[in-house]
Design an enzyme around this catalytic site. Structure first.
Site, PDB file in Angstrom:
ATOM      1  N   GLU A 164       0.803  -1.231   0.000  1.00 15.03           N
ATOM      2  CA  GLU A 164       0.000   0.000   0.000  1.00 15.03           C
ATOM      3  C   GLU A 164       0.837   1.283   0.000  1.00 15.03           C
ATOM      4  O   GLU A 164       0.622   2.177   0.818  1.00 15.03           O
ATOM      5  CB  GLU A 164      -0.973  -0.022   1.179  1.00 15.03           C
ATOM      6  CG  GLU A 164      -1.909  -1.217   1.122  1.00 15.03           C
ATOM      7  CD  GLU A 164      -2.843  -1.332   2.320  1.00 15.03           C
ATOM      8  OE1 GLU A 164      -2.888  -0.409   3.146  1.00 15.03           O
ATOM      9  OE2 GLU A 164      -3.527  -2.359   2.424  1.00 15.03           O
ATOM     10  N   HIS A 243     -10.470  -5.912  -2.500  1.00 15.69           N
ATOM     11  CA  HIS A 243     -11.586  -5.734  -1.563  1.00 15.69           C
ATOM     12  C   HIS A 243     -12.701  -5.037  -2.345  1.00 15.69           C
ATOM     13  O   HIS A 243     -12.689  -3.820  -2.514  1.00 15.69           O
ATOM     14  CB  HIS A 243     -11.144  -4.878  -0.373  1.00 15.69           C
ATOM     15  CG  HIS A 243     -10.091  -5.522   0.474  1.00 15.69           C
ATOM     16  ND1 HIS A 243     -10.347  -6.639   1.247  1.00 15.69           N
ATOM     17  CD2 HIS A 243      -8.788  -5.221   0.670  1.00 15.69           C
ATOM     18  CE1 HIS A 243      -9.236  -6.993   1.878  1.00 15.69           C
ATOM     19  NE2 HIS A 243      -8.279  -6.144   1.552  1.00 15.69           N
ATOM     20  N   GLU A 272      -6.356 -10.568  -1.223  1.00 18.04           N
ATOM     21  CA  GLU A 272      -7.196 -10.315  -0.048  1.00 18.04           C
ATOM     22  C   GLU A 272      -8.660 -10.239  -0.455  1.00 18.04           C
ATOM     23  O   GLU A 272      -9.422  -9.398   0.034  1.00 18.04           O
ATOM     24  CB  GLU A 272      -6.771  -9.009   0.645  1.00 18.04           C
ATOM     25  CG  GLU A 272      -5.306  -8.995   1.047  1.00 18.04           C
ATOM     26  CD  GLU A 272      -4.884  -7.732   1.796  1.00 18.04           C
ATOM     27  OE1 GLU A 272      -5.752  -6.962   2.253  1.00 18.04           O
ATOM     28  OE2 GLU A 272      -3.660  -7.523   1.913  1.00 18.04           O
TER      29      GLU A 272
HETATM   30  O1  9MR Z   1      -7.760  -7.855   8.416  1.00 21.25           O
HETATM   31  C1  9MR Z   1      -6.817  -7.050   9.077  1.00 21.25           C
HETATM   32  C2  9MR Z   1      -7.404  -6.528  10.369  1.00 21.25           C
HETATM   33  O2  9MR Z   1      -7.591  -7.590  11.275  1.00 21.25           O
HETATM   34  C3  9MR Z   1      -6.506  -5.479  10.946  1.00 21.25           C
HETATM   35  O3  9MR Z   1      -7.141  -4.886  12.072  1.00 21.25           O
HETATM   36  C4  9MR Z   1      -6.182  -4.429   9.934  1.00 21.25           C
HETATM   37  C5  9MR Z   1      -5.247  -3.401  10.493  1.00 21.25           C
HETATM   38  O4  9MR Z   1      -4.747  -2.553   9.527  1.00 21.25           O
HETATM   39  O5  9MR Z   1      -5.566  -5.036   8.803  1.00 21.25           O
HETATM   40  C6  9MR Z   1      -6.430  -5.922   8.172  1.00 21.25           C
HETATM   41  O6  9MR Z   1      -5.833  -6.435   7.005  1.00 21.25           O
HETATM   42  C7  9MR Z   1      -5.484  -5.484   6.031  1.00 21.25           C
HETATM   43  C8  9MR Z   1      -4.259  -5.994   5.321  1.00 21.25           C
HETATM   44  O7  9MR Z   1      -3.236  -6.232   6.243  1.00 21.25           O
HETATM   45  C9  9MR Z   1      -3.807  -5.016   4.241  1.00 21.25           C
HETATM   46  N1  9MR Z   1      -4.849  -4.687   3.343  1.00 21.25           N
HETATM   47  C10 9MR Z   1      -6.113  -4.265   3.948  1.00 21.25           C
HETATM   48  C11 9MR Z   1      -6.577  -5.296   4.969  1.00 21.25           C
HETATM   49  C12 9MR Z   1      -7.923  -4.910   5.518  1.00 21.25           C
HETATM   50  O8  9MR Z   1      -7.836  -3.742   6.259  1.00 21.25           O
END
Ligand code: 9MR
Length: 422
Positions: A164, A243, A272
């Site tokens: 990101e 997403h 994801e």
């Molecule tokens: O699913 C993840 C969630 O449990 C965490 O709280 C969050 C914190 O940033 O990150 C989520 O996963 C993310 C992933 O690491 C990167 N892309 C977006 C995902 C959804 O937020």
């Protein structure tokens, strides 16, 4: 055939009918002989060794419903949070791998692949790193990449080395973060450190809202990857988080996005995936698009049950809160099972040779050849479209009469007589 400018020069198309004419794009038809694997991972594996994975949380591995589905359905895992910087280096220089090792061991002891996520990311940095900037932060980041990638050396199929780093909106530029402010070459420095630490892992750049080929952010990432490939920066793959929701819907050019990146010489992975409301059609579209791109290695959904999702209120996953299969699950499995077992471009694929012919009057700047392989019950026709003096990204193979099309892969048909790809 019509050509439009773009970057890839060859595409292979396959089609089969029980009798008579065929045509289309990247498709195999195996009447009566399609395998019907009963799990997502097994079916994906039959499609040229692809994987179907899920994000996993270590603390849920003791949940029997969760573990049963994980072990039955998936052949790849991504630790959802356990490999992030705040989890693995909570204090500078003190590395903790308990929960990430737990997931890796669970997966590898069952023959699953592991996607590592994520080495360098502006979010979920530990507080000590958030407070840093400049050269000390750069050095801390590189030390982190080296330490974590070394710890897991040999155990990771693909690493999200950088996550990101591009801005949302129309700039197509980088996201302004403390990492970016250490020097815009921080990304390639991270990739080089990861390669040195684990030479056999695929190294990916991973981002969200990069699904639509026309979006500035997608183009910005594309330019970076192209530049990296041209300059020999060690990058092997691009992750598309995907997403999808009402604000970021499935884009009709998703396949173009995947194939355009692949044409740069990198693998592509859907990393994801979740879809608001678990729209079965969108899920199938994503699967079909991945199967249509030989360098699409696999798909990871971001959790197992809706209740496991970071967006649980959107019920975006393949299993309901009770662990029951949803309509989207059936849609995904059917799409996987409809995919051809082996990509036509793969070495040793027996269906890629037999007889071939050249159409009498190749149109425009491109040409096409057809090769036919028959066996009892049907045939596969491979149509290879080759760009002429300039690259193309849009073409149509038309079927003169309605063929007895029984199945398709990598194909978008409009009406009964045409197959279109864009
Ligand atoms: O699913 C993840 C969630 O449990 C965490 O709280 C969050 C914190 O940033 O990150 C989520 O996963 C993310 C992933 O690491 C990167 N892309 C977006 C995902 C959804 O937020």
């Amino acid at each position: 055939m019509q050509g439009r400018p773009l970057s890839f020069r060859h595409r292979t198309a396959l089609a089969v009918g029980a009798a008579g004419l065929m045509a289309v794009t990247g498709a195999v038809f195996l009447p009566g002989s399609a395998s019907a694997a009963s799990t997502l991972g097994a079916s994906a594996a039959e499609r040229n060794g692809r994987y179907f994975g899920t994000a996993v949380a270590a603390y849920k591995l003791s949940d029997s419903v969760y573990q049963t589905i994980l072990n039955r359905e998936f052949n790849s895992v991504t630790p959802e949070n356990e490999m992030k910087w705040d989890a693995t280096e909570p204090d500078q220089g003190r590395f903790t791998y308990g929960s990430s090792d737990q997931i890796v061991n669970h997966a590898r002891s069952r023959g699953m692949k592991v996607r590592g996520h994520a080495l360098a990311w502006y979010s979920q940095m530990p507080p000590w790193a958030q407070r840093m900037e400049g050269a000390p932060l750069r050095q801390a980041m590189l030390n982190h990449v080296t330490n974590v990638a070394t710890h897991f050396r040999g155990q990771i199929d693909s690493w999200d080395v950088v996550n990101e780093a591009f801005a949302d909106g129309n700039s197509g530029g980088r996201r302004d973060t403390n990492l970016e402010r250490t020097g815009s070459d921080w990304i390639e420095a991270a990739f080089r450190a990861a390669r040195a630490a684990d030479p056999n892992a695929k190294l990916c750049y991973n981002d969200y809202n990069t699904d639509d080929w026309s979006h500035a952010k997608t183009q910005g990432v594309y330019r970076m990857v192209r530049d990296f490939k041209q300059r020999g920066v060690p990058i092997d793959c691009v992750g598309f988080q995907s997403h999808l929701n009402n604000q970021s819907p499935y884009p009709s050019n998703y396949r173009t996005t995947l194939s355009s990146f692949a044409a740069l010489g990198v693998d592509v992975q859907i990393t994801e995936l979740d879809i608001q409301g678990a729209n079965p059609t969108w899920y199938a579209n994503v699967v079909n698009d991945c199967l249509a791109v030989p360098r699409c290695n696999g798909i990871t959904v971001w959790g197992i049950r809706d209740s496991d999702s970071w967006r649980s209120q959107q019920t975006p996953l393949l299993f309901d809160n009770g662990g029951n299969k949803k309509a989207a699950y059936n849609s995904v499995l059917a799409a996987l099972n409809n995919g051809q077992p082996q990509d036509p471009s793969s070495p040793g694929n027996p269906s890629s040779s037999s007889s071939s012919s050249q159409p009498p009057n190749p149109g425009g700047g491109c040409s096409a050849t057809v090769s036919l392989n028959q066996w009892n019950g049907g045939y596969v026709a491979s149509v290879r479209v080759t760009a002429g003096s300039s690259p193309i990204n849009g073409w149509t193979v038309s079927i003169p009469q309605a063929a007895n099309v029984t199945n398709s892969w990598s194909t978008t048909r409009s009406g009964t007589n045409f197959a279109n790809v864009d």
